[in-house]
Scaffold this active site. Structure first.
Site, PDB file in Angstrom:
ATOM      1  CE  LYS A 169      27.202  55.542  -6.161  1.00 47.52           C
ATOM      2  NZ  LYS A 169      27.804  56.444  -5.422  1.00 47.52           N
ATOM      3  CG  ASP A 232      32.913  59.887  -3.490  1.00 49.18           C
ATOM      4  OD1 ASP A 232      32.638  58.680  -4.186  1.00 49.18           O
ATOM      5  OD2 ASP A 232      33.824  60.721  -3.828  1.00 49.18           O
ATOM      6  CD  GLU A 236      37.832  60.417  -2.720  1.00 49.75           C
ATOM      7  OE1 GLU A 236      37.550  60.031  -3.887  1.00 49.75           O
ATOM      8  OE2 GLU A 236      38.134  61.560  -2.529  1.00 49.75           O
TER       9      GLU A 236
END
Length: 493
Positions: A169, A232, A236
């Site tokens: 992470k 993810d 983002e």
């Protein structure tokens, strides 16, 4: 995606349980005292091949080599003629001792292959990579992009290999730097999630956990490879990168329109987000940020939060749908094919980012304002991502990490040191493309919908989002996750 009830069995490491929001999740606590268990976890693995020398590849190869201390050979595989051979040699890998070589030779000679090349390279080369894997090999990924690509193409991983994921992470530089600090500071490192997608050998879980422990992860949480890439890629394109990019640009213009100088507008927007707002959330959570404000500030926060949350929710839902449908992955692949004619340009020449360089050069941390309006907008969009992933059934640990912790503990400190524009221009190609595509949407909708609702003093702002904020389950989740926070802040050079 339905709510996940995750659990795993390990004969090597000590499994613990935590309860987040009424859900029980299993974790493994890391530490250098566990390094003597690594050879047993990697039983049957004589060589681990780390393919690629990007930020993650270089960090992970060195951490694994140092943790295993010769018990298992760690070899780096690179494309023939790659410019990365020289830095890999400088880090101690060499052709002479077999720890550095051409990627397909390393793949064929390894019992565990960690595929850490770029997403575009994975999609271009996966058939040749799969052909080089021997039956019984463990294929490791630090991102689920390839699974998403294969699913969209109607393809699968080879049936005769394990497929696991370990996803730190934080950025590669932090993975290495905090690992080195961990030699002296107990608990220094980057937390990670792990996933077992295929277990052919019966050893996939222990090998994945050993990989995470060897990287120096203080805590390892469980997920699935599909859940990882959905959260993810969404994260983002939302709060981790594109969302904060569009948010601070829209706030900068708003403050300028209200009469602030360029420097003050930057301090109240980007500096406030990457500085005191992120630092407060990191230590005290979202609720702690709100409680830090005075009475007037709380009122401003609540109004800004309620106006920004619907925009954040609408866009995060759209992003999630685009990722889940395969559209976003196809978009990334197609963009890569256009780079020869249309390479990505940089964004840091715009006025706001030039002002930012000047402000950072004269920065006095104690003088950066914690602007309540900026805090409300930031938290409103962030909570919208939390609620999207919550509704989609992701584990609480993953929701907290991908929506809040990775933002305030990893990416935002990097933005604070170098600038938001620098971060956007220097992250992975997949993330850069997502930021360019979606940041403008956050900017536009906040400017066109959220801010007018506040600035024109409309009485139609629905306060329900903020009313839900105060009693939200994420506050307790973050409190528990904070107890598993690495003992050293993520490194920014």
């Amino acid at each position: 995606m339905r709510e996940q009830n995750l659990d795993f069995e390990t004969t090597i490491f000590d499994k613990e349980y935590i309860t987040l929001g009424g859900r029980r999740e299993a974790i493994v606590r890391g530490g250098r005292d566990l390094f003597d268990r690594l050879p047993r976890a990697f039983e049957g693995v004589s060589q681990i091949g780390v393919i690629g020398w990007g930020p993650q590849g270089s960090a992970q190869a060195q951490n694994l080599r140092d943790s295993l201390n010769g018990a298992v050979k760690v070899a780096v595989g690179l494309r023939a003629g790659s410019r990365s051979f020289e830095p890999a040699r400088a880090a101690g890998f060499s052709e002479e001792d077999g720890t550095l070589g051409e990627m397909f030779e390393v793949i064929a000679g390894s019992d565990m292959v960690l595929l850490l090349i770029s997403d575009s390279a994975q999609t271009d080369l996966y058939e040749k990579i799969f052909a080089a894997l021997r039956p019984g090999t463990t294929l490791g990924l630090s991102h689920g992009f390839l699974l998403g690509y294969l699913t969209d193409a109607g393809k699968e991983f080879p049936a005769e290999v394990d497929v696991v994921g370990v996803c730190p992470k934080g950025m590669g530089a932090s993975v290495r730097a905090l690992y080195l600090q961990g030699a002296e500071v107990n608990g220094a490192g980057i937390n990670a999630s792990f996933a077992v997608h295929q277990d052919v050998t019966g050893h996939a879980t222990d090998r994945a956990l050993a990989w995470s422990v060897a990287l120096g992860a203080p805590y390892t949480f469980q997920t699935t490879l599909r859940s990882e890439y959905l959260s993810d890629l969404t994260g983002e394109r939302a709060m981790l990168l594109a969302g904060v990019h569009g948010l601070v640009e829209s706030l900068f213009r708003r403050f300028r329109e209200q009469g602030m100088s360029q420097e003050e507008a930057f301090r109240h927007s980007a500096e406030s987000v990457t500085g005191p707002i992120s630092k407060t959330i990191s230590k005290d959570g979202l609720a702690g940020l709100y409680q830090r404000l005075d009475t007037d500030g709380k009122a401003v926060f609540a109004q800004a939060y309620s106006a920004a949350y619907p925009v954040g929710l609408e866009l995060t839902y759209e992003i999630y749908d685009e990722v889940r449908s395969g559209n976003e992955i196809r978009s990334v692949v197609l963009a890569g094919k256009r780079f020869g004619r249309f390479p990505m340009g940089k964004i840091d020449q715009a006025t706001m980012w030039q002002v930012g360089q000047k402000v950072r050069g004269n920065r006095v941390e104690s003088e950066i304002p914690l602007d309540p309006f900026t805090a409300g907008v930031f938290c409103g969009v962030m909570m919208a991502q939390v609620d999207t992933l919550l509704e989609m059934g992701h584990p609480y640990s993953e929701i907290a990490n991908e929506s809040v912790i990775e933002a305030v503990d990893s990416l935002n400190p990097y933005m604070h040191a170098r600038g938001v524009a620098y971060m956007v221009d220097n992250c992975s190609t997949t993330a850069r493309l997502g930021a360019r595509k979606w940041a403008a949407r956050f900017d536009y909708l906040l400017t066109q919908q959220s801010y007018p609702a506040v600035d024109l003093e409309q009485e139609t702002i629905d306060t329900a989002p903020f009313e839900a904020f105060e009693g939200h389950v994420i506050h307790e989740v973050l409190r528990i996750c904070a107890e598993m926070r690495p003992s050293v802040d993520i490194f920014v050079e």
